[in-house]
Design a protein around this motif. Sequence first.
Motif, PDB file in Angstrom:
ATOM      1  N   ILE A 133      55.139  26.153  15.689  1.00 59.34           N
ATOM      2  CA  ILE A 133      54.686  27.542  15.547  1.00 59.34           C
ATOM      3  C   ILE A 133      55.099  28.045  14.170  1.00 59.34           C
ATOM      4  N   GLY A 134      54.131  28.579  13.455  1.00 56.98           N
ATOM      5  CA  GLY A 134      54.430  29.103  12.124  1.00 56.98           C
ATOM      6  C   GLY A 134      54.161  28.117  10.996  1.00 56.98           C
ATOM      7  N   LYS A 135      53.808  26.870  11.358  1.00 58.51           N
ATOM      8  CA  LYS A 135      53.493  25.883  10.319  1.00 58.51           C
ATOM      9  C   LYS A 135      51.967  25.776  10.158  1.00 58.51           C
ATOM     10  N   PRO A 136      51.490  25.838   8.912  1.00 59.72           N
ATOM     11  CA  PRO A 136      50.041  25.694   8.726  1.00 59.72           C
ATOM     12  C   PRO A 136      49.581  24.343   9.289  1.00 59.72           C
ATOM     13  N   THR A 137      48.704  24.399  10.263  1.00 57.09           N
ATOM     14  CA  THR A 137      48.308  23.201  11.005  1.00 57.09           C
ATOM     15  C   THR A 137      46.796  23.031  10.921  1.00 57.09           C
ATOM     16  N   PRO A 138      46.335  21.950  10.294  1.00 57.41           N
ATOM     17  CA  PRO A 138      44.876  21.776  10.190  1.00 57.41           C
ATOM     18  C   PRO A 138      44.242  21.710  11.579  1.00 57.41           C
ATOM     19  N   GLN A 139      43.063  22.273  11.692  1.00 58.30           N
ATOM     20  CA  GLN A 139      42.394  22.263  12.983  1.00 58.30           C
ATOM     21  C   GLN A 139      42.159  20.828  13.444  1.00 58.30           C
ATOM     22  N   VAL A 140      42.270  20.634  14.754  1.00 55.79           N
ATOM     23  CA  VAL A 140      42.245  19.266  15.289  1.00 55.79           C
ATOM     24  C   VAL A 140      40.903  18.577  15.073  1.00 55.79           C
ATOM     25  N   ASP A 141      39.844  19.327  14.927  1.00 53.22           N
ATOM     26  CA  ASP A 141      38.523  18.703  14.803  1.00 53.22           C
ATOM     27  C   ASP A 141      38.056  18.560  13.363  1.00 53.22           C
ATOM     28  N   ILE A 142      38.967  18.687  12.416  1.00 50.96           N
ATOM     29  CA  ILE A 142      38.542  18.685  11.020  1.00 50.96           C
ATOM     30  C   ILE A 142      37.830  17.379  10.642  1.00 50.96           C
ATOM     31  N   ASP A 143      38.339  16.228  11.091  1.00 53.67           N
ATOM     32  CA  ASP A 143      37.689  14.965  10.738  1.00 53.67           C
ATOM     33  C   ASP A 143      36.263  14.913  11.273  1.00 53.67           C
ATOM     34  N   ALA A 144      36.103  15.312  12.518  1.00 51.56           N
ATOM     35  CA  ALA A 144      34.765  15.266  13.133  1.00 51.56           C
ATOM     36  C   ALA A 144      33.812  16.214  12.415  1.00 51.56           C
TER      37      ALA A 144
ATOM     38  N   VAL B 255      44.703  42.701   1.810  1.00 54.37           N
ATOM     39  CA  VAL B 255      44.861  42.960   3.239  1.00 54.37           C
ATOM     40  C   VAL B 255      46.338  42.878   3.602  1.00 54.37           C
ATOM     41  N   ALA B 256      46.846  43.930   4.186  1.00 56.73           N
ATOM     42  CA  ALA B 256      48.190  43.887   4.770  1.00 56.73           C
ATOM     43  C   ALA B 256      48.035  44.021   6.274  1.00 56.73           C
ATOM     44  N   ALA B 257      48.665  43.102   6.991  1.00 55.24           N
ATOM     45  CA  ALA B 257      48.456  43.031   8.429  1.00 55.24           C
ATOM     46  C   ALA B 257      49.776  42.940   9.157  1.00 55.24           C
ATOM     47  N   ASP B 258      49.804  43.554  10.328  1.00 59.92           N
ATOM     48  CA  ASP B 258      50.940  43.379  11.223  1.00 59.92           C
ATOM     49  C   ASP B 258      50.397  42.970  12.583  1.00 59.92           C
ATOM     50  N   VAL B 259      50.561  41.690  12.885  1.00 58.62           N
ATOM     51  CA  VAL B 259      50.175  41.179  14.206  1.00 58.62           C
ATOM     52  C   VAL B 259      51.386  40.536  14.875  1.00 58.62           C
ATOM     53  N   GLY B 260      52.563  41.084  14.551  1.00 60.64           N
ATOM     54  CA  GLY B 260      53.743  40.630  15.268  1.00 60.64           C
ATOM     55  C   GLY B 260      54.609  39.662  14.489  1.00 60.64           C
ATOM     56  N   ARG B 261      55.544  39.062  15.206  1.00 59.67           N
ATOM     57  CA  ARG B 261      56.626  38.363  14.512  1.00 59.67           C
ATOM     58  C   ARG B 261      56.327  36.922  14.155  1.00 59.67           C
ATOM     59  N   HIS B 262      55.252  36.357  14.697  1.00 58.56           N
ATOM     60  CA  HIS B 262      54.886  34.989  14.308  1.00 58.56           C
ATOM     61  C   HIS B 262      53.411  34.932  13.949  1.00 58.56           C
ATOM     62  N   ILE B 263      53.114  34.195  12.906  1.00 57.25           N
ATOM     63  CA  ILE B 263      51.736  33.807  12.637  1.00 57.25           C
ATOM     64  C   ILE B 263      51.674  32.361  13.099  1.00 57.25           C
ATOM     65  N   ILE B 264      51.077  32.158  14.266  1.00 51.93           N
ATOM     66  CA  ILE B 264      51.269  30.883  14.965  1.00 51.93           C
ATOM     67  C   ILE B 264      50.720  29.720  14.133  1.00 51.93           C
ATOM     68  N   ASN B 265      49.486  29.858  13.658  1.00 54.08           N
ATOM     69  CA  ASN B 265      48.941  28.855  12.736  1.00 54.08           C
ATOM     70  C   ASN B 265      48.476  29.554  11.460  1.00 54.08           C
ATOM     71  N   PRO B 266      49.336  29.597  10.467  1.00 56.39           N
ATOM     72  CA  PRO B 266      48.980  30.362   9.258  1.00 56.39           C
ATOM     73  C   PRO B 266      47.685  29.889   8.594  1.00 56.39           C
TER      74      PRO B 266
END
Lengths: 740, 161
Positions: free
Chosen positions: A193-204, A630-641
């Motif tokens: 959580i919080g680590k930029p994670t490439p979408q799982v279907d990127i290769d496809a 853009v300044a945003a507040d959507v809480g304490r974690h950005i799950i997938n930045p």
Amino acid sequence: MIDMLEQADRRAFLKIGAAVGGGLMLGLMRPSVAVAGATAETAAELNGYVRIAPDGIATIMAKNPEIGQGIKTMLPMLIAEELDIAWKDVRIEQADADARRFGQQIAGGSYATPLHWDPLRRVGAAARQMLIAAAAQRWQCHPAECATEPGMVVHAASGRKLGYGALAGIAATMPVPDLNNVPLKPEAGYRIIGKPTPQVDIDAIVTGKMQFGIDVEVPGMAYAVFAKCPVPGGKPVRANLDEISREKGVIATFVVDGSTDAPAGGLVSGVAIVADSWWRAEKARDKLRVEWDGGAIAAHSSAHFAAEAARLFGQPATAVIRKDGEVAKALAGAARTVEADYFYPFIGHATLEPQNCTASVIGDKVEIWAPTQAPARGIALIAETLGIPEANVTVHLIRCGGGFGRRLIADPMVEAAYIAKKASRPVKLLWSRKDDMQHDFYRPAGFHRLKGGLDASGRLVALHDHFVTFGKDGKVARSADLSASEFPAQLVPHCLYESSLIECGIPTGPLRAPGSNAIAFVFQSFMDELAHAAGKDPYQFQLDMLSEPRLLPTGRSLRPGSAEKVSFDTRRMADVLRKAASMSGWGKRRLPKRTGMGIACYFSHLGYFAEVALVAVSKDGTPSVEQVWVAADVGRHIINPSMAVNQVQGSVIDGIGSALFQQITIEKGGVVQANFNDHDLIRIDRAPIVEVEFLKTDFPPTGLGEPALPPAIPAICNAIHAATGKRIRSLPIDIALLRA
Amino acid sequence: MAGTVTLSINGLVSHLEVEEDMPLLWVLRDELGLRGTKFGCGAGLCGACTVHVDGAPTRSCITPVGAVAGSKVRTIEGVAADPVGRTVQAAWKEIDVPQCGYCQAGQIMAATALLTSTPVPTDADIDSAMAGNACRCATYSRIRAAIKRAGGLAAENRRAG
């Protein structure tokens, strides 16, 4: 015979293999187990998400429809974090529609993050506890002596370690922990959580192998087009079906007699053509001649709606949405008043993948492959229309080529099922672009007459909105309402929101940030007008209104029936405003001629957003949006930045595109626009740089599919005003008004 | 109207018994099962159906198959055979470009054609080459970044090789 025996053996092997090696399947949680922070209904959803193979690879089910918001990656990240496994050892499987196992499976309202943040972490944590229990049994020690590292259980005292793969078989036999009390990791220790994670279907996706709805192939399948009356609700009286049936490739053609309340999203009447290729079906349609009974709304037109609005503005409103104080008196006594009329048009969803669905009907069983945002609605509609139990409808969730709210409505699903049944073969129904644009559930147009009153110090003391919106039989049309808590209600002592209805049969529905995508333009532009009238900086004007920290009730719940009420936190909004101002150098930049900056803020879908736009307007009136902060507040974690930033940038550019290019107009009851030449999408050459910052605040994470869009439109309109002195009160932006 | 149309698709020669006015898009998708190329508008307005015909980016939805008989067609399924195409795919992955992904095959084909003719494109080059490819999710920030990244990767490869 030998083949059959071999098959039987193979099945037996697979079954044993699944039991022994397939390992941990969290299929045991009872619906009665309530989850902290969620309703019993949510808890009932929690089962069957995780299985772990002997090689330690965990397969995690992605429960919700993927429409480009990245949910197929993000929700499993929540489970994987608490399961404590390396992301590289995770495989993700798209779930079918299965309400019993997964509860509500819906892509809408930016709800997925707030509704799953807690429960899905607990699913992962429960699996981890079962693995620990399995290891403790093997080591004959107390589970409390064991901990986990990614993919393994460790016994610190002895230094022993066992991989999840080796433990999964035993773990599957362990009791499922109480989800309420299952321990969660300290959030500071998150690895996923919080680590930029490439979408799982990127290769496809980059290799063209990704299957979208339009790509589904079923053995024995034919292809269908479905011609509908240009006027919603119209029915075919007669058609040259004999001629069509002789066209090359045509297998069947027939009239579909739909329900009469089609604008609500049921089965529409029309003519189906089923052929051996989609192009041949579509080509045969060129020769189709249908005499339509145009239905009840053949007299509707955009000009008529505008005339109705003008007439209704001259009369008292028919419904009160909010009333605080004495607005008329306060306006009369105000030091200064501002009046303005605002308008926004109907617009379409225009998902790039046109509506489609593949269906196979065998006896009273229906199998559907659908790019849908809301499978349960499709199941209900198909069951009702075909007169079969809902349990007889199987829906496979197929990736959607965009959703934006269009695929919350199940009309293509019921059409495909009906046509497949009648054609007695599996059918892939695909709409043409024209079908898609002319048979949408549009973002409703709206007319607002606003009056604002300022006191001698320039404070907003009175606000009146007469909202002329659309309805049917006296009821407000879908997505055509105005919230009683619409900002700045509760911050203005005298506030009156009221409405009148234009009777209208044009189907309307939710479009990304429903309501907000239009209302933000109106109210945040008017705030800018009021600030100027007050002689104040627009940023400071709104900041002053938010200066007292308050939690304002919105009257909304986190989900229908939920006890968790949503409040608007003035402090969070003030903070994102300050952030957007500092990011953009608000008030500190020297700008060239015909260049200006505009600011807007908006709260929707639990997200707080403030945006500043920098716009240059050329001599011919073309606005060029150069940058948006853009300044945003959507809480304490950005799950997938990675996806979070992409969503925000896309939302902002999408909003700007709608304001520049999109308008659906009605003539003779039907939609005029037919393709991207007259209802265009924004292109790369008009897309600004979008800089995004998230304020991390001590609140649970909330969704990002929608809330970045609404303030983008007033931010650019306010910037255009700063650049040219011209106020945009009608969308789409008319560049003729902006010529030098 | 039906006849035999001969085409080379991703290096394989096909003899197709189809109507010559059938758009290349539907030949690829429904006759040959190459569904990576997408249908968006049917009118050459959105770019979702972009393929290469003899190297040129082409809107397959408005290209009758008879008009490209004898040509070499490359689709998203074959773009990795092209070194530039491979680089574009690598950059797309590195930047994590897509949202829904539906337009991406067309974007990648258009970007590959751009970088083949213009290895180091300016922003203006990108605007003019890519404005015909609509992305409904508006991932344009990342499309631009990925094209620039692909240009950089290609330059690195040239230096290394």
